[in-house]
Design an enzyme around this catalytic site. Structure first.
Site, PDB file in Angstrom:
ATOM      1  N   SER A  51      51.787  66.465  56.896  1.00  0.00           N
ATOM      2  CA  SER A  51      51.610  67.047  58.224  1.00  0.00           C
ATOM      3  C   SER A  51      50.288  67.808  58.261  1.00  0.00           C
ATOM      4  O   SER A  51      49.881  68.404  57.253  1.00  0.00           O
ATOM      5  CB  SER A  51      52.753  68.007  58.562  1.00  0.00           C
ATOM      6  OG  SER A  51      52.504  68.686  59.784  1.00  0.00           O
ATOM      7  N   TYR A 111      57.774  75.213  56.621  1.00  0.00           N
ATOM      8  CA  TYR A 111      57.396  73.801  56.833  1.00  0.00           C
ATOM      9  C   TYR A 111      55.978  73.557  56.325  1.00  0.00           C
ATOM     10  O   TYR A 111      55.724  72.586  55.608  1.00  0.00           O
ATOM     11  CB  TYR A 111      57.491  73.467  58.315  1.00  0.00           C
ATOM     12  CG  TYR A 111      57.193  72.024  58.647  1.00  0.00           C
ATOM     13  CD1 TYR A 111      58.117  71.024  58.367  1.00  0.00           C
ATOM     14  CD2 TYR A 111      55.990  71.666  59.239  1.00  0.00           C
ATOM     15  CE1 TYR A 111      57.842  69.703  58.663  1.00  0.00           C
ATOM     16  CE2 TYR A 111      55.706  70.349  59.545  1.00  0.00           C
ATOM     17  CZ  TYR A 111      56.643  69.364  59.263  1.00  0.00           C
ATOM     18  OH  TYR A 111      56.363  68.054  59.558  1.00  0.00           O
TER      19      TYR A 111
END
Length: 267
Positions: free
Chosen positions: A129, A142
């Protein structure tokens, strides 16, 4: 001969888009899901696999090799979102996220490497990501799990070069998928000191996903990487400003970059 591809988390979102595009290009694709019976109408086989359960990884990899005799491309796509003030996220949820986003891909890689060594070829693509390149407010866990996978890939690449096994990262920005619905949200506590800022940031994050790019862009990127003789270490796919944010982090002083992020999230 068609290349054989395994996509973890291939039942929806980015994984599904990649799989459907690759079968159009004559790849033999296997996807996975924790609940494969829900996806009987899938355009490619969906096998049972939970990246947190190593026995399911080993069983699925063995099944594919028995069926096809080889495994050419592995796409570590299965992942989970998580949001919340780090102070208020239960430890069990932090560990659960790392089990899915970090340890899960490691165990998938370990399961496929013996076959790829026998073949003396193979490509592993880790879907990370853009959030993994920076610590984002209320997405810190995250960011950390995806950033850890980015660094792991850098090390793994060097260890695997002698076996002609290639590995790369693909970091997507915000895409229009169902990840927001499936992520763990630390609850908005009425008496929390973070109530307003976390609530506002949560709404902003959900809006980014709702207005995100088409997952087919990731499919095109992955297809191009598969057909690249020597893939780069890192790829980024997404809106220009999301990719440019990584460049800014490299060139700006830390405090200036931090201020930009805080302004963006209205903190």
């Amino acid at each position: 001969m068609s290349k054989v591809v395994l996509i973890t988390g291939g039942s929806s979102g980015i994984g599904k888009s990649i799989g459907e595009y690759l079968i159009q290009k004559d790849f033999k694709v296997y996807g996975t899901s924790r609940n494969p019976d829900r996806y009987k109408d899938s355009k490619f086989p969906i096998l049972a696999l939970d990246v947190k359960e190593n026995n399911t990884i080993l069983t699925t990899v063995r099944t594919i090799i028995e069926n096809e005799g080889r495994l050419d491309v592995v796409i570590n796509n299965a992942g989970a979102g998580i949001t919340g003030p780090i102070e208020e996220i239960p430890e069990v949820e932090i560990k659960n996220n790392f089990e899915t986003n970090f340890f899960g891909p490691i165990n998938v890689i370990k399961a496929v490497l013996p076959q790829m060594r026998v073949q003396q070829s193979g490509l592993i693509i880790n879907i990370t990501s853009i959030a993994g390149y920076m610590g984002l407010p209320y997405r810190g866990v995250y960011s950390a799990s995806k950033g850890a996978l980015e660094l792991l890939t850098e090390a793994f690449r060097m260890e695997l070069k002698g076996f002609n096994i290639k590995m790369t990262n693909v970091a997507p920005g915000d895409f229009a998928t169902n990840i927001a619905a499936g992520r763990y949200h630390a609850p908005l506590l009425e008496n929390s000191p973070y109530k307003k800022t976390y609530g506002d940031t949560l709404n902003l994050m959900d809006a980014h996903v709702d207005n995100g790019s088409n997952p087919n862009l990731m499919a095109l990127a992955v297809y191009k990487i598969i057909n690249t003789q020597n893939p780069k270490v890192h790829y980024k796919v997404g809106e220009f400003m999301q990719k440019f944010s990584i460049v800014l982090k490299r060139i700006l002083p830390d405090k200036v970059y931090e201020k930009l992020l805080m302004n963006h999230y209205k903190l």
